[in-house]
Write a protein that holds these residues in place. Sequence first.
Motif, PDB file in Angstrom:
ATOM      1  N   ASP A   1      47.700  80.525  35.736  1.00 34.67           N
ATOM      2  CA  ASP A   1      49.100  80.275  36.106  1.00 34.67           C
ATOM      3  C   ASP A   1      49.527  81.439  36.991  1.00 34.67           C
ATOM      4  O   ASP A   1      49.683  82.575  36.525  1.00 34.67           O
ATOM      5  CB  ASP A   1      49.968  80.202  34.841  1.00 34.67           C
ATOM      6  N   LEU A   2      49.712  81.156  38.276  1.00 32.79           N
ATOM      7  CA  LEU A   2      49.930  82.217  39.263  1.00 32.79           C
ATOM      8  C   LEU A   2      51.222  82.010  40.039  1.00 32.79           C
ATOM      9  O   LEU A   2      51.655  80.882  40.277  1.00 32.79           O
ATOM     10  CB  LEU A   2      48.768  82.243  40.271  1.00 32.79           C
TER      11      LEU A   2
ATOM     12  N   GLN B   1      51.234  87.362  41.519  1.00 39.21           N
ATOM     13  CA  GLN B   1      51.583  87.745  40.151  1.00 39.21           C
ATOM     14  C   GLN B   1      50.900  86.771  39.196  1.00 39.21           C
ATOM     15  O   GLN B   1      51.077  85.562  39.304  1.00 39.21           O
ATOM     16  CB  GLN B   1      53.098  87.710  39.946  1.00 39.21           C
ATOM     17  N   VAL B   2      50.107  87.307  38.270  1.00 38.66           N
ATOM     18  CA  VAL B   2      49.436  86.474  37.281  1.00 38.66           C
ATOM     19  C   VAL B   2      50.379  86.275  36.096  1.00 38.66           C
ATOM     20  O   VAL B   2      50.666  87.206  35.360  1.00 38.66           O
ATOM     21  CB  VAL B   2      48.121  87.114  36.801  1.00 38.66           C
ATOM     22  N   ILE B   3      50.871  85.054  35.939  1.00 42.23           N
ATOM     23  CA  ILE B   3      51.750  84.739  34.809  1.00 42.23           C
ATOM     24  C   ILE B   3      50.912  84.664  33.539  1.00 42.23           C
ATOM     25  O   ILE B   3      51.258  85.238  32.503  1.00 42.23           O
ATOM     26  CB  ILE B   3      52.493  83.415  35.035  1.00 42.23           C
TER      27      ILE B   3
ATOM     28  N   SER C   1      60.659  79.447  40.222  1.00 42.18           N
ATOM     29  CA  SER C   1      59.208  79.593  40.078  1.00 42.18           C
ATOM     30  C   SER C   1      58.784  80.088  38.704  1.00 42.18           C
ATOM     31  O   SER C   1      57.647  79.854  38.282  1.00 42.18           O
ATOM     32  CB  SER C   1      58.675  80.559  41.143  1.00 42.18           C
ATOM     33  N   THR C   2      59.674  80.787  38.001  1.00 46.79           N
ATOM     34  CA  THR C   2      59.311  81.356  36.694  1.00 46.79           C
ATOM     35  C   THR C   2      60.218  80.918  35.568  1.00 46.79           C
ATOM     36  O   THR C   2      59.888  81.080  34.404  1.00 46.79           O
ATOM     37  CB  THR C   2      59.357  82.890  36.739  1.00 46.79           C
TER      38      THR C   2
ATOM     39  N   TYR D   1      55.224  80.385  45.807  1.00 49.24           N
ATOM     40  CA  TYR D   1      54.546  79.160  45.381  1.00 49.24           C
ATOM     41  C   TYR D   1      53.995  79.384  43.976  1.00 49.24           C
ATOM     42  O   TYR D   1      53.431  80.442  43.687  1.00 49.24           O
ATOM     43  CB  TYR D   1      53.389  78.802  46.322  1.00 49.24           C
ATOM     44  N   LYS D   2      54.137  78.385  43.143  1.00 50.85           N
ATOM     45  CA  LYS D   2      53.530  78.434  41.807  1.00 50.85           C
ATOM     46  C   LYS D   2      52.230  77.653  41.876  1.00 50.85           C
ATOM     47  O   LYS D   2      52.199  76.522  42.359  1.00 50.85           O
ATOM     48  CB  LYS D   2      54.455  77.819  40.762  1.00 50.85           C
ATOM     49  N   VAL D   3      51.147  78.285  41.382  1.00 56.20           N
ATOM     50  CA  VAL D   3      49.831  77.655  41.387  1.00 56.20           C
ATOM     51  C   VAL D   3      49.334  77.551  39.950  1.00 56.20           C
ATOM     52  O   VAL D   3      49.273  78.552  39.230  1.00 56.20           O
ATOM     53  CB  VAL D   3      48.818  78.463  42.217  1.00 56.20           C
TER      54      VAL D   3
END
Length: 335
Positions: A290-291, A280-282, A194-195, A246-248
């Motif tokens: 990008d969350l 988590q706010v990327i 995810s990151t 999940y990546k949003v």
Amino acid sequence: MKRNENGVLGLRLGSVLGAFAVAFVLAGCASNPPAKDDGSAAASARSKENRAQGELSAKTGEAPAAKTADAAEAADDDIKVSTVSFKVRPTVLVAPAMGAKMAGSIDVIRKNPLAKTAMEVINTYLTSRDYTVMGLESQAQLDEVVQLQSDIAGNNEDLAYVAGLSVGADINITFAGSIQEDYIVIDLNASEASTANLLASESMRLKDNGESQRVLVQKAVQRAIKKLENKVRDRLAEELEKGVQYKVVAHLTGDFTDDQAEEISNIVSIKMRKKFNKMQVISMSRNTYDLLIYVDPDKYEDAQMVYGEFVESLDGLAKVRKQNITKKLIILEIQ
């Protein structure tokens, strides 16, 4: 092997990761004839070594020293394997090291027997350790990954990262190999799907004592994956306790005033946060969010249900349209 942190994944797989087919140096090795187990040179060398050890044993009264390879195998058997169990069965994507281009990627596995052997060893071990193992097996899958790569950040993303998101992986493992003089070298990297943050790396170097290249690859990869998985298992189990990830990626495409854009940002980053286990706010700019979201799998069965929360939360203020949804990736437009 590390990747520059400027990559979206944060996956420090490094500049050494070139194009899929290029990065996996074993592809070039496959064209060389494998060493023969019964080759005269190797047999002669072993014979001399045995005679020398025998002479030394006769003079000192001591038993010959164990071979380096045997000692390495014994040390490998002493690795304390983690017994941590997973709350949910994790999914892992296994692939040759990939850069920003996909050309020939599947061909590396289909046409290179050493690359195929490496992948088979990794897949078998991870399956035995309670992972669901995924791979890119068709051109259609690759085409989808390339499109997602463009949707996320204009073709700048590492494809192992994008591919992991497309198949719903929790972790990505990439492998590369080379032959250096009389040694075979295997490099493995594990990263969060995810990151793209690098979780661990492992490198294994084995000397060729007359065995075939295939056998050497099997041994080196087996030891490397055992050590790598042991490094990441506890951390992965801890992450899975937080919920399913999940990546949003959300893009504001409507004609919003600054006040409206700020209101939408607050709803997404503050009010919607309460709906999930964790958010988590990327990164967050005026027009792009990008969350990383952790959800209760009993409440949200899939990405479509997570997407539905965005539609409901912004109803009356903006229209939400899905641009692309895969198992663990949600790309949407706020209009």
